[in-house]
Design an enzyme around this catalytic site. Structure first.
Site, short mmCIF file in Angstrom:
data_model
loop_
_atom_site.label_atom_id
_atom_site.label_comp_id
_atom_site.label_asym_id
_atom_site.label_seq_id
_atom_site.Cartn_x
_atom_site.Cartn_y
_atom_site.Cartn_z
N ASP A 30 0.87 -1.01 -0.20
CA ASP A 30 -0.19 0.00 0.00
C ASP A 30 0.83 1.37 -0.13
OD1 ASP A 30 -2.81 0.80 0.47
OD2 ASP A 30 -2.11 1.99 2.01
N THR A 74 -3.09 5.43 -4.25
CA THR A 74 -2.25 6.00 -3.70
C THR A 74 -0.86 6.16 -4.61
OG1 THR A 74 -1.85 4.37 -2.17
CG2 THR A 74 -3.25 6.03 -1.56
N THR A 75 -0.55 4.69 -4.90
CA THR A 75 0.65 4.75 -5.55
C THR A 75 0.63 5.16 -6.89
OG1 THR A 75 0.67 2.35 -4.70
CG2 THR A 75 2.32 2.80 -6.30
N ASP A 78 -8.84 0.22 0.85
CA ASP A 78 -8.75 0.59 -0.63
C ASP A 78 -10.24 0.14 -1.22
OD1 ASP A 78 -6.29 0.89 0.10
OD2 ASP A 78 -5.51 0.06 -1.59
#
Ligand code: ADP
Ligand code: MG
Length: 545
Positions: free
Chosen positions: A64, A97-98, A395
């Site tokens: 994550d 997020t990545t 997520d």
């Protein structure tokens, strides 16, 4: 310290440092790119995990982006801005997020090339601003509709949001996906014709033990506390629930008062008085008709005894956030004075029960009627697994509610990013001038997503990119994305690789805004001493790689 900077050494404190102009920009871009580089290898289903070891020796194994960056405790101010991108993305939409961080890193790297060619940062910033707006228009234009009742598609979105998480096989992921969808549907409300999902009311509680498939949906709230007294019922059907922000204790006087007791009789009378006050408090609860009470504060032993005697189950020192969830789930009203407590303030749950989970007592408040607050109880064999299940649920809940709220989805696997890049390149020609170079750079940066997905799957990114660009020129080719199993491209819609529009919108917003902020900086003044424990402003190569 250089001495030609307008006598700055006269106004800055001793030990302060300053980096100016191109050097500041160069350094900041390098730091941002290094941060993006750290999470890059985790993108997509073929991405790798990171193992992070805290100062205390706690181990986190995750994929994550937000967690990795948060756990790293980076020090450089620009690195911290990058971490903020991940946090914002996580807070706003829960997923992506990545992607957001990698995109920001790539935008800055592309900008660095433009600055190298002598293009002024303000032109780059202007170009990026316009490009971000255009990119979002292209996103919307390429999105399709989805409704909250479209369970099949929502399940697809949920499974894709978990695709890169190392949490068991497909059946485990499907199981979590189903629970997340159930939860989102249960708490969703319609306000002025719009679906609204407040994630705060989907509680994820976790306990190690069992398997991922034991993760369960609770139509109500799970409170990680035990029942206050062994004499109270462990299980209450058709619970009438009072929520109290009141201490069932005799308040100690604040001032230094002293009560003089000179005879045993007086002592007796004093204690009897205290006991009567506590008994009265319990009486008030009992009179309201409540058979279960959740109390934010403490409960005196004597009060516990009387509650038990009246057959009332009580849980004390319940967190405020749990009280709010209990209110939403049971329909009870939080009461702050016992004198105000009435039958109408009570909530309802089909069952309130204390159960022993992995050696610890927990109170299940379940079978509520149409609760607007629910719980997913995450299980997994080890702390590492159960923590990753918790992060994955975050997520998935984010992705499913984003899809339900916006009612739109796009094609993943890098497909939508290719469309954005193509659209931006056309737009750049319309804009012309030097700004078009910045829009072009933005377009190139978008392609970092399919490129990285391919790299992480062991494929040839240039080869894949060329094929994707080719396919996307045709209208029927827009569904093509990175096939991570074949090191080639294929139809993502067929493979069910779809993602919520909102996740992509937010990734573009936060990445481009962060890039603009970082590009505008041309002077970094730090008054932290260089030799200090936290270090100065320069990049710390050891930390960054
Ligand atoms: P993020 O933190 O940005 O969500 P992830 O590691 O979850 O990062 O990766 C998301 C990316 O992986 C998205 O671009 C998504 O489209 C892509 N992806 C997920 N599953 C697949 C798949 N089966 N095939 C191709 N791409 C996929
Ligand atoms: Mg994801």
């Amino acid at each position: 310290m250089p001495e030609n900077q307008n006598g700055q050494y006269l106004i800055l404190p001793e030990g302060a440092s300053r980096i100016l102009g191109r050097e500041a920009q160069r350094q900041n871009i390098m730091v941002a790119y290094a941060v993006a580089g750290i999470v890059k290898t985790t993108l997509g289903p073929m991405g790798m995990d990171k193992m992070l070891i805290s100062e205390l020796g706690d181990i986190v194994i995750t994929n994550d982006g937000a967690t990795i960056l948060d756990e790293m405790k980076v020090d450089h101010p620009v690195a911290r801005i990058m971490v903020e991108i991940a946090k914002t993305q996580d807070k706003e939409v829960g997923d992506g997020t990545t992607t957001a961080v990698i995109l920001a890193g790539e935008l800055l790297k592309s900008a660095g090339n433009l600055l190298e060619q002598g293009i002024h940062p303000t032109i780059v910033v202007k170009g990026y601003k316009d490009a971000a707006i255009k990119a979002k228009e292209i996103l919307v234009a390429n999105s399709s509709n989805i409704s909250i009742d479209d369970t099949d598609k929502l399940e697809r979105i949920a499974v894709i949001a978990m695709s890169s998480k190392n949490i068991g096989g497909d059946s485990a992921k499907k199981h979590l996906a189903k629970l997340a969808i159930m939860a989102v549907k249960q708490v969703a409300t319609v306000v002025n014709g719009k679906t609204v999902v407040d994630h705060d009311f989907i509680k994820v509680e976790k306990k190690e033990g069992g398997s991922i498939e034991d993760t369960e949906f609770i139509n109500g709230v799970l409170v990680d506390k035990e029942i206050a007294h062994p004499g109270m019922p462990k299980s209450t059907k058709n619970a009438k629930i009072a929520l109290l922000d009141v201490a069932l204790e005799i308040e100690k006087t604040e001032t230094d008062a002293r009560i003089e007791i000179t005879s045993p009789d007086q002592m007796q009378a004093f204690l009897a008085q205290e006991e009567k006050m506590l008994k009265d408090m319990v009486e008030k609860i009992s009179k309201s008709g409540a058979n279960v009470v959740f109390i934010q504060k403490g409960i005196d032993d004597v009060a516990q005894h009387y509650l038990a005697k009246n057959g009332i189950t009580a849980v004390r020192r319940v967190k405020k956030s749990d009280m709010e969830k209990l209110a939403k789930a049971t329909g009870a009203r939080l009461v702050t004075s016992l004198d105000d407590l009435e039958a109408a303030d009570l909530g309802f749950a089909g069952m309130v029960e204390e159960r022993k989970i992995a050696g610890e007592q927990m109170v299940f408040v379940e079978k509520c009627k149409d609760p607007k607050s629910v719980t997913i109880f995450a299980r997994g064999s080890t702390p590492q697994v159960v923590n990753e299940v918790e992060r994955s649920l975050n997520d998935v809940i984010g992705a499913v509610s984003s899809a339900a709220e916006t009612g739109k989805y796009v094609i993943g696997g890098g497909a939508i990013e290719i469309d954005i890049a193509t659209g931006l390149r056309e737009y750049a020609i319309d804009v012309g001038g030097k700004e078009q170079l910045a829009i072009h750079a933005f377009a190139d940066a978008m392609e970092v997503v399919p490129k990285t997905l391919t790299e992480n799957a062991g494929g040839d990114p240039i080869d894949v990119l060329v094929k994707l660009r080719q396919e996307h020129k045709k209208k029927s080719g827009k569904v093509f994305g990175v096939d991570i199993y074949k090191e080639s491209i294929s139809d993502m819609e067929k493979q069910g690789v779809i993602e919520p529009l909102k996740v992509k919108m937010q990734a573009i917003s936060s990445a481009s805004e962060a890039a603009e902020i970082i590009l505008r900086i041309d002077d970094m003044i730090s008054s932290r001493s260089r030799g200090g424990p936290a270090g100065g402003m320069g990049p710390h190569p050891g930390e960054m790689e």
